[in-house]
Design an enzyme around this catalytic site. Structure first.
Site, PDB file in Angstrom:
ATOM      1  N   TYR A 145       0.843  -1.199   0.000  1.00 46.63           N
ATOM      2  CA  TYR A 145       0.000   0.000   0.000  1.00 46.63           C
ATOM      3  C   TYR A 145       0.886   1.261   0.000  1.00 46.63           C
ATOM      4  O   TYR A 145       1.875   1.327   0.745  1.00 46.63           O
ATOM      5  CB  TYR A 145      -0.893  -0.052   1.244  1.00 46.63           C
ATOM      6  CG  TYR A 145      -1.779   1.130   1.427  1.00 46.63           C
ATOM      7  CD1 TYR A 145      -2.878   1.326   0.591  1.00 46.63           C
ATOM      8  CD2 TYR A 145      -1.539   2.064   2.433  1.00 46.63           C
ATOM      9  CE1 TYR A 145      -3.711   2.424   0.763  1.00 46.63           C
ATOM     10  CE2 TYR A 145      -2.371   3.159   2.613  1.00 46.63           C
ATOM     11  CZ  TYR A 145      -3.445   3.335   1.776  1.00 46.63           C
ATOM     12  OH  TYR A 145      -4.268   4.420   1.948  1.00 46.63           O
TER      13      TYR A 145
ATOM     14  N   LYS B  58     -11.934  -0.174   5.554  1.00 49.03           N
ATOM     15  CA  LYS B  58     -12.311  -0.928   4.363  1.00 49.03           C
ATOM     16  C   LYS B  58     -13.356  -2.002   4.709  1.00 49.03           C
ATOM     17  O   LYS B  58     -14.409  -1.663   5.193  1.00 49.03           O
ATOM     18  CB  LYS B  58     -11.045  -1.517   3.718  1.00 49.03           C
ATOM     19  CG  LYS B  58      -9.867  -0.524   3.660  1.00 49.03           C
ATOM     20  CD  LYS B  58     -10.095   0.673   2.751  1.00 49.03           C
ATOM     21  CE  LYS B  58      -9.044   1.775   2.920  1.00 49.03           C
ATOM     22  NZ  LYS B  58      -7.656   1.369   2.786  1.00 49.03           N
TER      23      LYS B  58
HETATM   24  C1  LIG Z   1      -6.371   1.859   3.287  1.00 46.37           C
HETATM   25  C2  LIG Z   1      -5.240   0.959   3.558  1.00 46.37           C
HETATM   26  C3  LIG Z   1      -4.298   1.228   4.561  1.00 46.37           C
HETATM   27  C4  LIG Z   1      -4.317   2.510   5.369  1.00 46.37           C
HETATM   28  O1  LIG Z   1      -5.455   2.629   6.141  1.00 46.37           O
HETATM   29  P1  LIG Z   1      -6.114   4.028   6.552  1.00 46.37           P
HETATM   30  O2  LIG Z   1      -7.273   3.635   7.381  1.00 46.37           O
HETATM   31  O3  LIG Z   1      -6.489   4.744   5.288  1.00 46.37           O
HETATM   32  O4  LIG Z   1      -5.080   4.783   7.314  1.00 46.37           O
HETATM   33  C5  LIG Z   1      -3.296   0.312   4.782  1.00 46.37           C
HETATM   34  N1  LIG Z   1      -3.196  -0.823   4.048  1.00 46.37           N
HETATM   35  C6  LIG Z   1      -4.077  -1.113   3.071  1.00 46.37           C
HETATM   36  C7  LIG Z   1      -3.913  -2.367   2.292  1.00 46.37           C
HETATM   37  C8  LIG Z   1      -5.120  -0.234   2.788  1.00 46.37           C
HETATM   38  O5  LIG Z   1      -5.973  -0.530   1.794  1.00 46.37           O
END
Ligand SMILES: *Cc1c(COP(=O)(O)O)cnc(C)c1O
Length: 394
Positions: A113, A210
């Site tokens: 990421y 997510k």
């Molecule tokens: C979105 C995401 C993050 C970071 O998370 P946030 O809640 O936006 O800080 C880390 N790893 C993955 C794979 C992500 O999709």
């Protein structure tokens, strides 16, 4: 297995199955009213009965019952022993990295990421940590990257946006043989699809923003741990640095995890149908989805994932054609992020991965014609019709 740290309800046995764990682990009727849903304890402090006499809660950075319920819930869902909730996925990753000291080395999945890469390169290098990025789908590259200074292997599988996989049991075995702790960012799969602790991972991190929350209305992160030394340090640093998840967001994520299994079943099913539809479409050059037999690691996906997740990406043939599809969809929303009930479509090269240099993007397979879809849980016919009419314009 229910976490021994969980505040589990009296009826939940340690033989409880996945959906039952999602709904009940860490949840007990509110002790003061019997409310079945853990309340949002929107308070900064707790009144003490007498000097030195309190109910286990002193100050809300340190302890909050709504957050504690969520932490126990996700720890049980991931099959870990303790969970720690943070203000974002990045804050959760930041807390994990405080397990390390200056001079320590970390081996990282090369297509991790973007925010993870930025944290490691722009922030943590300043504190004397060193990082090597390798294609962790190649186990020999992991082996070769480990040095005597290596303390951590940081994996992400499947990767964003081309959905490459790392063999979790094999990677954990290699790392543990060399005394290296394994962290898995399990955001993309969700624990319904993949539970890394089962395969040997020491720490699991999520952006709860997510799939875990699943409704695109909260930003948060969580770390799940199994080792006593990790648990002790994470509990300390969560309070010491203070990047905690607030009670309102903890409550939203708790509401989300109750429906995780049925949401994921639909994400998986819808994504599979769209992947097959796109793979057969004459205007689509290539589809990336671990559920397709054409995916180079389909056999591994079948071994370590249950269902293949809600993310697909496909190549439209050129930037112009990709733009036509992205601007042509009517139901799918053009947006970053993923894992919500609504379908999102994005263009990695100019959106999520715009800061990655073009040659690096090419190495990682993030071509200009690549389109990513976070497939939601709408009726599949509507999603398919939407893509069909957008592809018709190409
Ligand atoms: C979105 C995401 C993050 C970071 O998370 P946030 O809640 O936006 O800080 C880390 N790893 C993955 C794979 C992500 O999709």
């Amino acid at each position: 297995m229910i976490s021994e740290y969980s505040r589990t309800s009296v009826t939940l046995r340690d033989t409880a199955r996945f959906s039952t764990i999602c709904i009940h682990a860490g949840q007990e009727p509110d002790p003061s009213t019997g409310a079945i849903v853990t309340p949002i304890y929107q308070t900064s402090t707790y009144v003490q009965d007498a000097l030195g006499v309190h109910k286990g809660y002193e100050y809300a950075r340190t302890q909050n019952p709504t957050r504690a319920a969520l932490e126990a819930n996700i720890a049980a869902i991931e099959g870990g022993r303790a969970g720690f909730a943070f203000a974002s996925g990045m804050a959760a990753e930041g807390a994990i990295m405080t397990l390390l000291e200056a001079g320590d080395h970390v081996v990282v999945t090369d297509n991790t990421y973007g925010g993870t890469y930025r944290l490691f390169e722009r922030v943590l290098r300043k504190f004397g940590l060193d990082f090597t990025y390798v294609d962790t789908s190649q186990l020999d590259l992991i082996e070769r990257a480990i040095t005597p200074a290596t303390k951590m292997l940081f994996l992400e599988t499947p990767t964003n946006p081309v959905l490459g996989l790392t063999d979790l049991p094999a990677a954990c075995e290699i790392a543990h043989r060399r005394g290296v702790a394994v962290v898995v960012d399990n955001t993309f799969a969700s624990p319904y699809v993949q539970r890394p602790i089962r395969f040997g991972a020491d720490l699991v991190v999520h952006s709860t923003t997510k799939f875990l929350n699943g409704h695109s209305d909260s930003v948060g992160g969580v770390v799940v741990a199994v080792r006593d030394d990790h648990i002790e340090w994470l509990r300390f640093v969560q309070n010491a640095e203070g990047a905690i998840l607030g009670p309102m967001d903890a409550w939203l994520v708790l509401r989300g995890t109750k429906t995780l299994p049925i949401r994921m079943e639909r994400h998986n099913a819808n994504a599979m149908v769209l992947a097959e539809y796109l793979a057969a479409h004459p205007k689509v050059a290539k589809v990336h989805y671990p559920g397709l037999p054409s995916h180079p690691q389909h056999a591994l996906a079948r071994r370590q994932m249950s269902g293949f997740g809600g993310l697909i990406s496909f190549q439209a043939g050129s930037l112009e054609r990709a733009r036509t599809v992205l601007n042509g969809v009517r139901l799918m929303a053009l947006a970053e992020s993923l894992g919500g009930v609504e379908t999102l479509i994005s263009h990695p090269a100019t959106m999520t991965h715009a800061s990655v240099p073009p040659e690096r993007r090419a190495q990682l397979g993030i071509t200009d014609d690549l389109v990513r879809v976070s497939v939601g849980i709408e009726d599949i016919e509507d999603l398919q019709e939407d893509l069909a009419q957008a592809l018709d314009r190409v």
